[in-house]
Write a protein that holds these residues in place. Structure first.
Motif, PDB file in Angstrom:
ATOM      1  N   SER A  36       0.839  -1.200   0.000  1.00 54.07           N
ATOM      2  CA  SER A  36       0.000   0.000   0.000  1.00 54.07           C
ATOM      3  C   SER A  36       0.873   1.250   0.000  1.00 54.07           C
ATOM      4  N   ARG A  37       0.362   2.305  -0.622  1.00 54.48           N
ATOM      5  CA  ARG A  37       1.059   3.583  -0.624  1.00 54.48           C
ATOM      6  C   ARG A  37       0.627   4.383   0.609  1.00 54.48           C
ATOM      7  N   SER A  38       1.489   5.243   1.074  1.00 53.78           N
ATOM      8  CA  SER A  38       1.184   6.035   2.264  1.00 53.78           C
ATOM      9  C   SER A  38       0.984   7.496   1.880  1.00 53.78           C
ATOM     10  N   PHE A  39      -0.017   8.133   2.501  1.00 45.00           N
ATOM     11  CA  PHE A  39      -0.381   9.508   2.175  1.00 45.00           C
ATOM     12  C   PHE A  39      -0.565  10.323   3.456  1.00 45.00           C
ATOM     13  N   ARG A  40      -0.191  11.584   3.373  1.00 45.37           N
ATOM     14  CA  ARG A  40      -0.462  12.510   4.476  1.00 45.37           C
ATOM     15  C   ARG A  40      -1.777  13.231   4.175  1.00 45.37           C
ATOM     16  N   VAL A  41      -2.662  13.264   5.164  1.00 43.77           N
ATOM     17  CA  VAL A  41      -3.982  13.880   5.019  1.00 43.77           C
ATOM     18  C   VAL A  41      -4.048  15.144   5.867  1.00 43.77           C
ATOM     19  N   ILE A  42      -4.378  16.254   5.233  1.00 40.90           N
ATOM     20  CA  ILE A  42      -4.528  17.528   5.943  1.00 40.90           C
ATOM     21  C   ILE A  42      -5.835  18.179   5.502  1.00 40.90           C
ATOM     22  N   TRP A  43      -6.621  18.610   6.493  1.00 35.82           N
ATOM     23  CA  TRP A  43      -7.834  19.391   6.217  1.00 35.82           C
ATOM     24  C   TRP A  43      -7.497  20.848   6.506  1.00 35.82           C
ATOM     25  N   GLU A  44      -7.574  21.683   5.476  1.00 37.01           N
ATOM     26  CA  GLU A  44      -7.179  23.084   5.590  1.00 37.01           C
ATOM     27  C   GLU A  44      -8.405  23.983   5.595  1.00 37.01           C
ATOM     28  N   PRO A 136     -12.869  16.897  11.212  1.00 37.92           N
ATOM     29  CA  PRO A 136     -12.187  15.604  11.257  1.00 37.92           C
ATOM     30  C   PRO A 136     -10.740  15.731  11.739  1.00 37.92           C
ATOM     31  N   GLU A 137     -10.149  14.603  12.045  1.00 33.52           N
ATOM     32  CA  GLU A 137      -8.728  14.560  12.380  1.00 33.52           C
ATOM     33  C   GLU A 137      -7.926  15.057  11.184  1.00 33.52           C
ATOM     34  N   SER A 138      -6.814  15.737  11.470  1.00 33.02           N
ATOM     35  CA  SER A 138      -6.006  16.286  10.390  1.00 33.02           C
ATOM     36  C   SER A 138      -4.525  16.045  10.649  1.00 33.02           C
ATOM     37  N   ASP A 139      -3.734  16.118   9.587  1.00 34.37           N
ATOM     38  CA  ASP A 139      -2.279  15.965   9.617  1.00 34.37           C
ATOM     39  C   ASP A 139      -1.879  14.588  10.168  1.00 34.37           C
ATOM     40  N   TYR A 140      -2.242  13.559   9.429  1.00 40.28           N
ATOM     41  CA  TYR A 140      -1.882  12.191   9.795  1.00 40.28           C
ATOM     42  C   TYR A 140      -1.552  11.413   8.529  1.00 40.28           C
ATOM     43  N   VAL A 141      -0.906  10.272   8.703  1.00 34.64           N
ATOM     44  CA  VAL A 141      -0.512   9.427   7.575  1.00 34.64           C
ATOM     45  C   VAL A 141      -1.390   8.188   7.552  1.00 34.64           C
ATOM     46  N   VAL A 142      -1.855   7.825   6.362  1.00 34.18           N
ATOM     47  CA  VAL A 142      -2.727   6.668   6.206  1.00 34.18           C
ATOM     48  C   VAL A 142      -2.292   5.897   4.969  1.00 34.18           C
ATOM     49  N   TYR A 143      -2.568   4.601   4.961  1.00 35.70           N
ATOM     50  CA  TYR A 143      -2.221   3.763   3.818  1.00 35.70           C
ATOM     51  C   TYR A 143      -3.450   3.572   2.933  1.00 35.70           C
ATOM     52  N   ALA A 144      -3.224   3.624   1.635  1.00 35.35           N
ATOM     53  CA  ALA A 144      -4.318   3.439   0.677  1.00 35.35           C
ATOM     54  C   ALA A 144      -3.744   2.954  -0.638  1.00 35.35           C
ATOM     55  N   ASN A 145      -4.612   2.425  -1.482  1.00 37.22           N
ATOM     56  CA  ASN A 145      -4.166   1.922  -2.784  1.00 37.22           C
ATOM     57  C   ASN A 145      -3.866   3.058  -3.761  1.00 37.22           C
ATOM     58  N   SER A 146      -4.596   4.189  -3.628  1.00 35.02           N
ATOM     59  CA  SER A 146      -4.374   5.314  -4.530  1.00 35.02           C
ATOM     60  C   SER A 146      -4.877   6.594  -3.876  1.00 35.02           C
ATOM     61  N   LYS A 147      -4.383   7.715  -4.382  1.00 32.46           N
ATOM     62  CA  LYS A 147      -4.818   9.013  -3.887  1.00 32.46           C
ATOM     63  C   LYS A 147      -6.295   9.233  -4.187  1.00 32.46           C
ATOM     64  N   LEU A 202     -13.580  23.158   4.898  1.00 31.55           N
ATOM     65  CA  LEU A 202     -12.328  22.427   5.066  1.00 31.55           C
ATOM     66  C   LEU A 202     -11.952  21.835   3.717  1.00 31.55           C
ATOM     67  N   ILE A 203     -10.803  22.250   3.199  1.00 28.46           N
ATOM     68  CA  ILE A 203     -10.323  21.751   1.914  1.00 28.46           C
ATOM     69  C   ILE A 203      -9.371  20.588   2.167  1.00 28.46           C
ATOM     70  N   LEU A 204      -9.586  19.501   1.453  1.00 31.77           N
ATOM     71  CA  LEU A 204      -8.788  18.287   1.645  1.00 31.77           C
ATOM     72  C   LEU A 204      -7.489  18.374   0.856  1.00 31.77           C
ATOM     73  N   ARG A 205      -6.355  18.199   1.559  1.00 33.30           N
ATOM     74  CA  ARG A 205      -5.044  18.151   0.937  1.00 33.30           C
ATOM     75  C   ARG A 205      -4.434  16.765   1.174  1.00 33.30           C
ATOM     76  N   ILE A 206      -4.097  16.073   0.107  1.00 32.15           N
ATOM     77  CA  ILE A 206      -3.511  14.741   0.200  1.00 32.15           C
ATOM     78  C   ILE A 206      -2.177  14.728  -0.549  1.00 32.15           C
ATOM     79  N   SER A 207      -1.112  14.296   0.108  1.00 32.11           N
ATOM     80  CA  SER A 207       0.201  14.198  -0.533  1.00 32.11           C
ATOM     81  C   SER A 207       0.820  12.853  -0.202  1.00 32.11           C
ATOM     82  N   GLU A 208       1.451  12.242  -1.203  1.00 35.66           N
ATOM     83  CA  GLU A 208       2.081  10.939  -1.012  1.00 35.66           C
ATOM     84  C   GLU A 208       3.423  11.115  -0.310  1.00 35.66           C
ATOM     85  N   VAL A 209       3.658  10.319   0.726  1.00 36.38           N
ATOM     86  CA  VAL A 209       4.897  10.447   1.511  1.00 36.38           C
ATOM     87  C   VAL A 209       5.798   9.245   1.392  1.00 36.38           C
ATOM     88  N   GLY A 210       5.335   8.182   0.764  1.00 36.43           N
ATOM     89  CA  GLY A 210       6.180   7.003   0.623  1.00 36.43           C
ATOM     90  C   GLY A 210       5.462   5.881  -0.063  1.00 36.43           C
TER      91      GLY A 210
END
Length: 211
Positions: A36-44, A136-147, A202-210
């Motif tokens: 799985s790919r890992s992504f950082r989730v931030i609600w701005e 919602p919770e913000s600024d955390y890393v989660v695993y997913a198959n795709s952005k 709240l605008i969703l920002r998703i960036s891949e971290v690994g």
């Protein structure tokens, strides 16, 4: 050359068979582990403003349709309808307009009528609503198959979809006083109006971290 495209994580097994010109065959089993790919989730948090204006005569209405929460989560809204002031005494009292809002997806509707609190201010009406959705919770890393898959799951969370879809604002000129004709003409047939709507989203920002 054979290509294998995968959109889910996990262990994938298969086999490859090679046949030569003489009919000989050889089969090899293989196992592929898709991580799985890992992504950082931030609600701005952001403030989004809209404004409209126009003119209505008594009995007429104007409808505004738009989507304030597309790609975001709605938190609060405050919308104020203001009427142009009747400066000339012969046009008093101030006109009465109504402001209505309807969001079909959540079933929410509200309606208010303009009032003039004192003679130095414009007649106005305000519709407000807070805590439309939980923060919602913000600024955390989660695993997913795709952005894209992660974004869809977060934006379509049943607990955070209040206010999604089309919003309908309806402005109606209910009463434009006075109606007593002067030389056969109603001196106050309508009024200019302005609607200002402020949304906190709240605008969703998703960036891949690994990987």
């Amino acid at each position: 050359v054979t290509e294998l495209s995968l959109n889910v994580s996990g262990n994938i097994t298969g086999s490859v068979t090679v046949t030569d010109d003489s009919g000989g065959k050889n089969t090899t089993l293989w196992t592929l582990r898709v991580i799985s790919r890992s992504f950082r989730v931030i609600w701005e948090e952001a403030h989004v403003d809209y404004d409209w204006s126009g003119y209505l005569e008594q009995g007429d209405s104007h409808e505004i349709q738009f989507q304030p929460g597309e790609g975001a989560r709605l938190l609060r809204v405050s919308a104020t309808l203001s009427l142009a002031r009747d400066i000339i005494p012969i046009l008093w009292p101030e006109d009465n307009f109504t402001l209505q809002v309807f969001n079909p997806s959540s079933g929410w509707k509200d309606s208010v009528m303009t009032v003039q609190e004192n003679i130095t201010k414009n007649a106005s009406a305000t519709i407000e609503r807070s805590e439309m959705n939980p923060t919602p919770e913000s600024d955390y890393v989660v695993y997913a198959n795709s952005k894209e898959e992660l974004q869809t799951s977060l934006l379509e969370d049943p607990d955070g979809r209040f206010g999604q879809g089309d919003w309908f604002w309806t402005i109606t000129a209910v009463e434009c006083d006075p109606d007593t004709p002067i030389d056969g003409i109603d001196p106050d047939q309508g009024n200019d109006w302005a609607l200002d709507a402020q949304f906190v989203v709240l605008i969703l920002r998703i960036s891949e971290v690994g990987v």
